[in-house]
Design an enzyme around this catalytic site. Sequence first.
Site, PDB file in Angstrom:
ATOM      1  N   CYS A  67       0.854  -1.185   0.000  1.00 48.48           N
ATOM      2  CA  CYS A  67       0.000   0.000   0.000  1.00 48.48           C
ATOM      3  C   CYS A  67       0.894   1.240   0.000  1.00 48.48           C
ATOM      4  O   CYS A  67       1.773   1.372   0.848  1.00 48.48           O
ATOM      5  CB  CYS A  67      -0.897  -0.001   1.235  1.00 48.48           C
ATOM      6  SG  CYS A  67      -1.925   1.481   1.395  1.00 48.48           S
TER       7      CYS A  67
ATOM      8  N   CYS B  54       0.304   3.289   3.517  1.00 41.74           N
ATOM      9  CA  CYS B  54       0.795   2.830   4.823  1.00 41.74           C
ATOM     10  C   CYS B  54       1.895   1.771   4.760  1.00 41.74           C
ATOM     11  O   CYS B  54       2.475   1.437   5.781  1.00 41.74           O
ATOM     12  CB  CYS B  54      -0.371   2.311   5.662  1.00 41.74           C
ATOM     13  SG  CYS B  54      -1.012   0.702   5.138  1.00 41.74           S
TER      14      CYS B  54
ATOM     15  N   CYS C 153      -7.435  -1.132   1.595  1.00 41.78           N
ATOM     16  CA  CYS C 153      -6.329  -1.648   2.406  1.00 41.78           C
ATOM     17  C   CYS C 153      -6.879  -1.915   3.807  1.00 41.78           C
ATOM     18  O   CYS C 153      -7.503  -1.040   4.413  1.00 41.78           O
ATOM     19  CB  CYS C 153      -5.205  -0.625   2.458  1.00 41.78           C
ATOM     20  SG  CYS C 153      -3.887  -1.064   3.618  1.00 41.78           S
TER      21      CYS C 153
ATOM     22  N   CYS D 120      -5.096   0.629   6.572  1.00 42.94           N
ATOM     23  CA  CYS D 120      -5.352   2.072   6.672  1.00 42.94           C
ATOM     24  C   CYS D 120      -6.666   2.500   6.018  1.00 42.94           C
ATOM     25  O   CYS D 120      -6.984   3.688   6.023  1.00 42.94           O
ATOM     26  CB  CYS D 120      -4.194   2.863   6.077  1.00 42.94           C
ATOM     27  SG  CYS D 120      -4.001   2.714   4.297  1.00 42.94           S
TER      28      CYS D 120
ATOM     29  N   CYS E  76      -8.845  -5.194  -9.703  1.00 42.54           N
ATOM     30  CA  CYS E  76      -8.452  -4.109 -10.597  1.00 42.54           C
ATOM     31  C   CYS E  76      -7.988  -2.958  -9.717  1.00 42.54           C
ATOM     32  O   CYS E  76      -8.802  -2.271  -9.100  1.00 42.54           O
ATOM     33  CB  CYS E  76      -9.661  -3.737 -11.457  1.00 42.54           C
ATOM     34  SG  CYS E  76      -9.324  -2.509 -12.696  1.00 42.54           S
TER      35      CYS E  76
END
Length: 141
Positions: free
Chosen positions: A54, A57, A103, A106, A128
């Site tokens: 991510c 984070c 995510c 976060c 996607c």
Amino acid sequence: MDHDALPPAKVELSDDDWRSRLTPEEFAVLRRAGTERPGVGEYVDTHTEGVYNCRACGAELFRSTEKFDSHCGWPSFFDPAASDAVILRPDESLGMRRVEVLCASCHSHLGHVFTGEGYPTPTDQRYCINSICLTLVPAAE
């Protein structure tokens, strides 16, 4: 973004803190559920082995072993790195019925997951994901 129905985030920052960490484009997609234009993301055609984290984070989200060429304009994966790496929730914005991918650490918006499109993947799913939401950490050679 409505966080009421989500489990608690492990990384919680104010909008000002997120703005200081992210570029305006990253903030628009990750924190405001925007979308980058198709075909322009840095990882659309990437075949480098490694882990996709991510960008907000740093949590591990996807691995290159689950990435495939869907030719949809965004990086596509058939499974996350771990079952608890992402959160899925219904998204009926823009007059469509989709499933948003967030995510789990976060609660940043990553993209959408689609099922039953006929891609030859083990899960029959296409995550996607916007390139701008990811950071590729290449595998050690």
